[in-house]
Each structure stands twice: as C-alpha cells, then as structure tokens.
Design an enzyme around this catalytic site. Sequence first.
Site, PDB file in Angstrom:
ATOM      1  N   ASP A  10       9.660  -1.131  -4.655  1.00  0.00           N
ATOM      2  CA  ASP A  10       8.342  -0.441  -4.920  1.00  0.00           C
ATOM      3  C   ASP A  10       8.699   0.906  -5.216  1.00  0.00           C
ATOM      4  OD1 ASP A  10       5.288  -0.114  -5.371  1.00  0.00           O
ATOM      5  OD2 ASP A  10       5.281   0.692  -3.209  1.00  0.00           O
ATOM      6  N   ALA A  12       5.689   4.334  -4.916  1.00  0.00           N
ATOM      7  CA  ALA A  12       5.108   5.212  -3.776  1.00  0.00           C
ATOM      8  C   ALA A  12       5.003   4.696  -2.574  1.00  0.00           C
ATOM      9  CB  ALA A  12       3.544   5.387  -4.174  1.00  0.00           C
ATOM     10  N   ALA A  44      -9.585   3.771   0.524  1.00  0.00           N
ATOM     11  CA  ALA A  44      -9.037   3.827  -0.694  1.00  0.00           C
ATOM     12  C   ALA A  44      -7.446   3.077  -0.455  1.00  0.00           C
ATOM     13  CB  ALA A  44      -8.669   5.072  -1.197  1.00  0.00           C
ATOM     14  N   MET A  48      -4.018  -1.155  -1.570  1.00  0.00           N
ATOM     15  CA  MET A  48      -2.753  -0.626  -2.139  1.00  0.00           C
ATOM     16  C   MET A  48      -1.820  -1.680  -2.458  1.00  0.00           C
ATOM     17  SD  MET A  48      -1.812   1.990  -3.359  1.00  0.00           S
ATOM     18  CE  MET A  48      -3.338   3.139  -2.560  1.00  0.00           C
ATOM     19  N   LYS A  52      -4.185  -0.860 -10.739  1.00  0.00           N
ATOM     20  CA  LYS A  52      -5.030   0.105 -10.398  1.00  0.00           C
ATOM     21  C   LYS A  52      -6.335  -0.221 -10.881  1.00  0.00           C
ATOM     22  CE  LYS A  52      -1.691   2.435  -8.336  1.00  0.00           C
ATOM     23  NZ  LYS A  52      -1.483   2.052  -6.996  1.00  0.00           N
ATOM     24  N   HIS A  55      -7.314  -2.711  -8.264  1.00  0.00           N
ATOM     25  CA  HIS A  55      -7.473  -1.961  -7.076  1.00  0.00           C
ATOM     26  C   HIS A  55      -9.085  -1.342  -7.174  1.00  0.00           C
ATOM     27  CE1 HIS A  55      -5.599   0.868  -3.804  1.00  0.00           C
ATOM     28  NE2 HIS A  55      -6.965   1.188  -3.649  1.00  0.00           N
ATOM     29  N   ARG A 160       0.740  -7.733  -9.297  1.00  0.00           N
ATOM     30  CA  ARG A 160       0.811  -8.056  -7.910  1.00  0.00           C
ATOM     31  C   ARG A 160      -0.737  -8.724  -7.711  1.00  0.00           C
ATOM     32  NH1 ARG A 160       3.374  -2.549  -6.088  1.00  0.00           N
ATOM     33  NH2 ARG A 160       5.290  -2.745  -6.597  1.00  0.00           N
ATOM     34  N   ASP A 186       5.846  -1.381   0.738  1.00  0.00           N
ATOM     35  CA  ASP A 186       5.117  -0.840   1.832  1.00  0.00           C
ATOM     36  C   ASP A 186       3.815  -1.294   1.859  1.00  0.00           C
ATOM     37  OD1 ASP A 186       4.703   0.705  -0.426  1.00  0.00           O
ATOM     38  OD2 ASP A 186       3.263   1.767   0.787  1.00  0.00           O
TER      39      ASP A 186
END
Length: 269
Positions: A10, A12, A44, A48, A52, A55, A160, A186
């Site tokens: 990944d 970030a 927020a 994750m 986006k 999200h 994802r 993460d």
Amino acid sequence: MSSVEAVIFDWAGTTVDFGSFAPTTIFVEAFRKAYDFDISLEEARGPMGMGKWDHIRALGDDPVIAARWQAQFGRAMSDGDVDLIYDTFMPLQIAKVGEHADLIPRTLETIAWLRDQGIKIGSCSGYPRPVMEVLQQAAAERGYMPDCVIATGDLKAGSRPGPWMALQNVQELGVNAVSRCIKVDDSAPGIYEGHNAGMWTVGLSLSGNESGLTLEQFLAADEAAKADARGKASVNLAAVGAHYIIDTIADLPEVVAAIQQRIANGERP
C-alpha cells in the site's frame, strides 16, 4: 531466487505518510467545504483503504454520521452528495498529497533488502490515478520507485476489498504464483484485498491508519505506550485475518524470511 516472488505495498501509512494523514485530513476538509458539515478525523479514518468515492459513501452510510446529516439537511446523503464531496476532495488531495510524501523510516532499506533477495516490488492504493501521479513523483524524489503502481479507478473490475489491483500487480510483474506474493497494508480493506487475491498478508499496526500516530509521537513513545497503541491498532487487522502484524515496514524482513520458510515447507496462505 527467493521463494517469495513479490511484495505488494500500500502507499499512505505503509511506505509514505506516517499515520496516514493526507487522505484523512482532506476528507474532513472536503465535507466542510462542500456542505459545511463536520466529521472528525477519527470518523474519517473508519473506511480507510477503500477507493475514495466508496470511502465517502461509506462515511455517509455510517449510522452516527448519517443521523447528523439527516438532522442538518432533513434527508439522507445521496450519491449526488457523494459526487460533490468527491469532486471537492480531488483537487484538495492533489494539491496537498505531496506535503505528506515523506517515506516511513527504513522504507528504502527494506526495499533494498527485498531487491537483494530477488523480490519484485509492487504497489497499489486507494488513491485515484491523478493523486498517485503526484505522490509517485514526490516519492521518487525521495528514492522510492516500486516496479508497479496501480491506482483506484485504473481497472474496470473495481478496487478494494476486491483482489483486482493486487492481481494486476501480479500480471504486470510477471509473477508465477499468487501464493508466493505478500500484500502489506495498514488497513482492513487492504488486508482483505490480499486474502481475496490468495496472498500472504502483513498488517502494519503503528505506522498507519489503525493507530493514527504521527511520526513524532511514535518516536517519542516509550515501550508501554507503543504496546498500548499496538494492541488497539491490531484489533481490526487481526479481525480480518492478517497472517502477520508488525509495527512498521522496518520490521518486514524478518516476516519475509519466515514466509519464505513456510513456502519451502509446502505451506500456502
């Protein structure tokens, strides 16, 4: 040649942007700018790892956030609202992602170790392509250049927690067996992605979204504080079945060596 063929990272919270602050802070800003609606940084962080747009949709569907939205606007959040927030998010993210491109400590050393083992370096992200282009350039200036980069929206099949971005890495890297690949992430959707692709999975507990620590907080924390943060952050990663959970990318070589041995013993993910 190593029995592990590729590691797919990944971005970030994994290789760059300790604590995964670039996307989370911009989500807060985009909601406020588009609709004068407040979400917290913790809220927020919830979905994750997803693309986006998805999200934002997931945030709008969260019962607590949805109740506040209903109270403020007298209706549920529509897909049109999601479109506007996403359209607000994108230029903000493109403008600011480079400010969060510093590499997580020992990323370059770990990448060099993997290459010395003959292991290919893949990557994928919840960021869409326009954001990734900026982030790739900023990371390259810092010395990080993976062999493959797949962004959300690149593939018709989706992103994802489906396996498609990870599997596109397999194709572009010329990997022979998904069972000899490792997905490092993460976030829970990223771990699901690895499982759905048939790969070994490694979750990062302290460098990314699950802990939300800044690099300064991580470096200043004593062992007791790290253990507490590690325990809390590992819950979601363990719940989605990460094969291994480590603090940061710096700890990855030991896990890769363990997986190499398990593959040599005939094990599969």
